[in-house]
Enzyme design. Structure first.
Site, PDB file in Angstrom:
ATOM      1  N   SER A 263      35.983  15.914 -79.904  1.00  0.00           N
ATOM      2  CA  SER A 263      35.385  17.191 -80.365  1.00  0.00           C
ATOM      3  C   SER A 263      35.931  17.382 -81.921  1.00  0.00           C
ATOM      4  O   SER A 263      35.354  18.219 -82.587  1.00  0.00           O
ATOM      5  CB  SER A 263      35.927  18.230 -79.652  1.00  0.00           C
TER       6      SER A 263
ATOM      7  N   HIS B  73      28.710  28.331 -72.259  1.00  0.00           N
ATOM      8  CA  HIS B  73      29.516  29.356 -73.282  1.00  0.00           C
ATOM      9  C   HIS B  73      28.451  30.817 -73.516  1.00  0.00           C
ATOM     10  O   HIS B  73      29.247  31.494 -74.366  1.00  0.00           O
ATOM     11  CB  HIS B  73      29.902  28.551 -74.474  1.00  0.00           C
TER      12      HIS B  73
ATOM     13  N   CYS C   8      32.071  24.011 -77.950  1.00  0.00           N
ATOM     14  CA  CYS C   8      30.870  24.084 -77.248  1.00  0.00           C
ATOM     15  C   CYS C   8      30.031  22.881 -77.507  1.00  0.00           C
ATOM     16  O   CYS C   8      29.530  22.338 -78.699  1.00  0.00           O
ATOM     17  CB  CYS C   8      30.035  25.256 -77.469  1.00  0.00           C
TER      18      CYS C   8
END
Lengths: 360, 612
Positions: B327, B370, B383
């Site tokens: 991420s 989310h 997300c």
């Protein structure tokens, strides 16, 4: 006194004696440069003194004496060579010396002279009987005369000296002349002997021959001597490194630098110029001996002088050739240069005999 | 008859002329060959005789020391004692006693009592046969007890002596092993290239290798005239060695120590940079190794142990370890989207926990989704669905353009050897590498930092610095005297600030992925978590007593990049923990502690146990 007058009479060729002493002086000078004030120089001077005494001693006899006693010398030499094998002193992998008090006698040096005298007698006999040029029978006789010497020295083992015997005999034979058919047969025989002999050589002898053929193969073992000797000669360049400045000899890179390998020592210090001078002197020496041969009044004197001269010639050529790497390394000294008592005294005797043979 | 004889004699004597000619020829050959040796090849043989005569002995220069930025010594030299033997004396006695040298008491005592390697000793004695006076090195760096043994047995050890030399030492051992590196004996290749003398030490890895020329100094030599046996006769010439230069590094000892402490029992790496200059404050790779094993020649046993170790302690993971960024890569994708105007930061995307693309379903890490997500929330809560959409709009090559721009997929230029480039995939790259087209689905995976992309911790530290300093790339460096290089990428400040603010949220926002693990009281930290997934089908699951055990080798690696303080950043950190699970749980606390340690050092953080 009468004898002495005879010795130094004008009938002697003093030119060859002069060259002889000149080369000897160069030899002593070179030795002096190797070991400053060393025992070798002093001893070599002593050998020369003894040599001169022997030289004068030889001159006090006439050639008839040597002709009559030739077989005594011959048998005596063989006896000494046998003695070497029994009680001889081992040095450098070979039995070459007999210890007599403080001296080490190398009988093979004197055996060469005995052989030359014997050959002179044999060839005189041939010539009287009209058996020249040599046929097969004569060649076999010559071979038989050489054989004891050859075998006894080869057993020491001293291949160099054994080779000298053969070369001296061959020289005299060629001088006398050999029938064509016999010559071909002899050459064939030589090949066979060479082939069979190879298988009976000691490893170090084989190595020497291999090293001669390809010195760079193993520079630290068999080829070492040849390579270092060549480097010594070559590094002298044109003018040499200067007296006593040769590093190859001073730092012991040359093996046997005062005996068999004294030529590289000299060549390193004096360069090509020095080599030319030395080889010229040797050439003059040999040509003088040839001139002396011409004065021989009978076949016996002629053959003997040729045989004796051949001893000098082959020693010089083989020694210089081997140090340059042109010939395999065989332990043959350079006459008048190499340190060594027996060789030095033998050289004097040889020269004396040459002079005696042609004396009127 | 006499007349006949006379005739025969004259005829024979004529042959003497021929003999004279043969003699002349023989001498001519000798003179001619002499001319060849002495005049034509004279210079060559003269050179060989000089080579025989002169032996050159190297004089090694003292190697430059290495310091941290405060002057702590990271690499130094200390005197050691080496054991030599002059074989001549041994051989002489052996000849006298007619025994082979390996039966001589000197040989036996050296092997049995002093502990000299038997093979090494034999090898040296064999080599010593030709030149028995040349001293041979038989043991390097004697221990105290070995020295005492040699001293007490001196009377029995023929031709053996001890000589002092300098050996490299790393006082902090494992702590700086990867960054400082180590020295070792030169290889035969180096010797053949005539750059070094045998027996010299050169840097093999790390700073020791990179700055070897500077640290090594200039070697000197002494030439001696030697004889055929190797006796030194007299000195000929000498060249005095020049000491190597010292190297002052940007490293900070307490920070490095903290890093080591935090990585105790973990596998991974941490890089801490000054984001404004690129100075490396700490660089640690775990597990580490003892560099002091090398300067004296590492034993075969130790070498095998280090190489067989599955945790690969010899690899500097900080610059050579490559992992998918997970991420963390979302920072790059966000910036690319903003700059390319493919992304409206206020536009909200509804995350339902998964997204259908083609005939595949791409999941968000949060199964329940989310909900409505904008850029800020997308980064703060990481997300995946949000970034699937951004990635889809950008396409692979546009993302890669920004990845390259931000320093991924190429070396950062840190002054260390063996830096890895990592991989930034493009369509072209995939065609070349796999002979296959790029599938659109792969772009989605790529957008969340998974798949082909591979980065090193140092690259992510530079990336973190980029956001910290507000828009330029730094070249990380360890040499304190190196000039600072800044590369302004010309990306509008407002976009960078949007991402920066979201990075602050990751830690400060109570929904942030690292809120509970990286927050520090009194200092605002900005960061981003990441989880590098190793291709999932390689996960080998086993069941044992009902518990699922994930075999560690195929588990997930945890990332955390951060900088602090938020307003005026002084430190940027990248942490990777192999098999660390999710980034927030294992990597973030390490980054936090490093930052705290540094700010405490800077005097910005007063409380001792802040944030705990």
């Amino acid at each position: 006194m009468r004898v002495n007058k005879g010795i130094l009479s004008k009938r002697l060729d003093l030119g060859v004696v002069f060259v002889f002493f000149l080369i000897s002086a160069i030899g002593l000078f070179t030795l002096a440069g190797i070991y400053e004030g060393s025992i070798f120089l002093k001893r070599q001077i002593l050998w020369h003194v003894i040599g001169i005494a022997a030289f004068l001693g030889v001159l006090s006899f006439d050639r008839k004496f040597f002709r009559e006693w030739v077989w005594f010398f011959y048998i005596g030499a063989i006896a000494l060579l046998i003695m070497v094998l029994i009680v001889g002193k081992v040095g450098k992998g070979a039995q070459r010396w007999i210890i007599i008090g403080p001296f080490r006698l190398q009988p093979s040096e004197f055996a060469k002279i005995a052989l030359a005298l014997a050959l002179g007698s044999v060839f005189e006999h041939f010539s009287v009987k009209g058996r020249i040029p040599l046929g097969l029978r004569e060649v076999l006789i010559v071979g038989a005369v050489c054989l004891p010497f050859f075998i006894l020295t080869a057993m020491q083992p001293d291949l160099g000296t054994a080779l000298i015997f053969v070369l001296v005999a061959a020289t005299v034979s060629f001088f006398a002349g050999i029938k064509r058919g016999t010559l071909v047969l002899c050459l064939l025989f030589a090949f066979v002997v060479a082939f069979v002999g190879w298988n009976h050589l000691k490893p170090y002898q084989k190595n020497r021959i291999i090293a001669f053929l390809d010195p760079k193969k193993d520079p630290y073992r068999t080829g070492y001597h040849i390579i270092q000797s060549r480097i010594a000669i070559g590094s002298g360049r044109l003018w040499g490194k200067g007296y006593m400045k040769g590093t190859q000899s001073r730092l012991n890179f040359i093996p046997e630098k005062h005996t068999d390998f004294i030529f590289p020592t000299f060549a390193e210090d004096w360069g090509f110029i020095g080599v030319c001078v030395l080889l010229f002197l040797y050439f003059v020496f040999i040509t003088r001996i040839i001139e002396i041969c011409k004065r021989a009044k009978n076949p016996y004197a002629l053959y003997t002088t040729v045989a004796l001269g051949a001893i000098f010639f082959w020693h010089i050529v083989i020694n210089v050739g081997m140090t340059m790497g042109l010939l395999p390394v065989v332990g043959v000294p350079l006459p008048l240069m190499s340190y060594g008592g027996s060789a030095t005294v033998a050289s004097y005797i040889t020269l004396g005999l040459i002079l005696v043979m042609v004396r009127e | 008859m006499p007349l006949d004889r006379e005739k025969q004699l004259t005829r024979l004597k004529k042959r003497l002329e021929g003999f004279g000619r043969v003699a002349f020829l023989a001498f001519a050959v000798l003179v001619g060959f002499s001319f060849y040796l002495q005049v034509i090849k004279g210079d060559y043989y003269y050179f060989l005789s000089e080579k025989n005569r002169i032996r050159v002995y190297p004089l090694f220069p003292p190697r430059g020391k290495i310091f941290d930025r405060e002057g702590n010594v990271l690499a130094t030299n200390y005197p050691t004692f080496d054991l030599y033997i002059v074989p001549y004396y041994l051989f002489k006695e052996c000849r006298k006693e007619k025994i082979p040298y390996w039966k001589h008491p000197t040989f036996r005592l050296l092997v049995k009592e002093v502990g000299v390697d038997e093979e090494r000793l034999k090898d040296n004695l064999e080599k010593g046969k030709r030149a028995p006076f040349v001293p041979r090195l038989i043991a390097k760096g004697l221990t105290e007890s070995q020295l005492a043994k040699v001293e007490s047995l001196k009377w029995a050890l023929r031709g053996v002596y001890v000589d002092a030399a300098e050996t490299r030492r790393y006082p902090y051992g494992e702590l700086f092993a990867h960054v400082v590196g180590y020295v070792g004996e030169v290889t035969e290749k180096d010797v053949k290239s005539l750059k070094f003398y045998p027996g010299d030490s050169v840097g093999k890895t790390g700073l020791e290798k990179y700055y070897d020329e500077l640290l090594h100094g200039i070697g000197g030599w002494e030439s001696w005239e030697v004889d055929a046996l190797g006796h030194r006769i007299k000195p000929v010439a000498k060249s005095i060695p020049t000491k190597g230069m010292d190297l002052k590094t940007t490293l900070l000892l307490p920070l490095q120590e903290k890093a080591k402490e935090l990585f105790e029992g973990k596998i991974g790496a941490v890089v801490a940079l000054d984001p404004n200059t690129g100075e490396v404050l700490a660089l640690y790779s775990s597990p580490s190794f003892d560099p002091n094993l090398f300067p004296r020649g590492i034993s075969v046993k130790d070498w095998k142990r280090l190489n067989r170790d599955k945790t690969r302690p010899m690899t500097n993971r900080a610059i050579s370890g490559t992992y998918p960024p997970g991420s963390v890569f979302k920072l790059v994708v966000a910036l690319a989207g903003l700059t390319e105007k493919k992304l409206n930061p206020w536009h909200k995307i509804n995350c339902t926990g998964a997204m259908r693309f083609g005939n595949r379903v791409f999941r968000c890490w949060k199964r329940q989704g989310h909900g409505k997500t904008d850029l800020y929330k997308g980064i703060v809560q990481s997300c995946d669905v949000y970034f699937y959409n951004v990635g889809k709009d950008l396409g692979v090559d546009l993302i890669s353009k920004y990845a390259f721009m931000l320093g991924l997929g190429k070396k950062t230029g840190i002054d260390l050897p063996y830096e890895a480039k990592g991989i930034v995939p493009t369509k072209k790259w995939k065609r070349k590498r796999f002979k296959a087209p790029w599938y659109p689905g792969e772009t989605l995976n790529y957008a969340i930092g998974q798949g082909y992309i591979n980065v090193t911790p140092i690259q992510l530290a530079v990336l973190s610095s980029f956001f910290a300093n507000g828009g330029y790339l730094v070249v990380p460096h360890l040499n304190l005297e190196e000039k600072v290089k800044k590369i302004d990428l010309g990306i509008p400040k407002r976009y960078i600030n949007l991402v920066r603010r979201a990075m602050l949220g990751v830690v400060e926002d109570e929904h942030g992925t690292a809120h509970w693990t990286a927050r520090l009281k009194g200092i605002k930290i900005a960061g981003k978590t990441g989880t590098a997934q190793v291709v999932s089908r390689e996960i080998e699951e086993r069941y044992k007593k009902g518990h699922r055990i994930v075999k560690k080798r195929y588990a997930e690696h945890a990332w955390f990049v951060a900088f602090a303080p938020y307003k005026k950043p002084l430190i940027a950190v990248a942490v990777v923990v192999e098999h660390g699970g999710h980034g927030s749980s294992s990597a973030a606390p390490i980054a936090k502690e490093i930052i705290a340690e540094y700010l405490r050092y800077k005097g910005l953080l007063k409380e001792k146990d802040a944030g705990k």
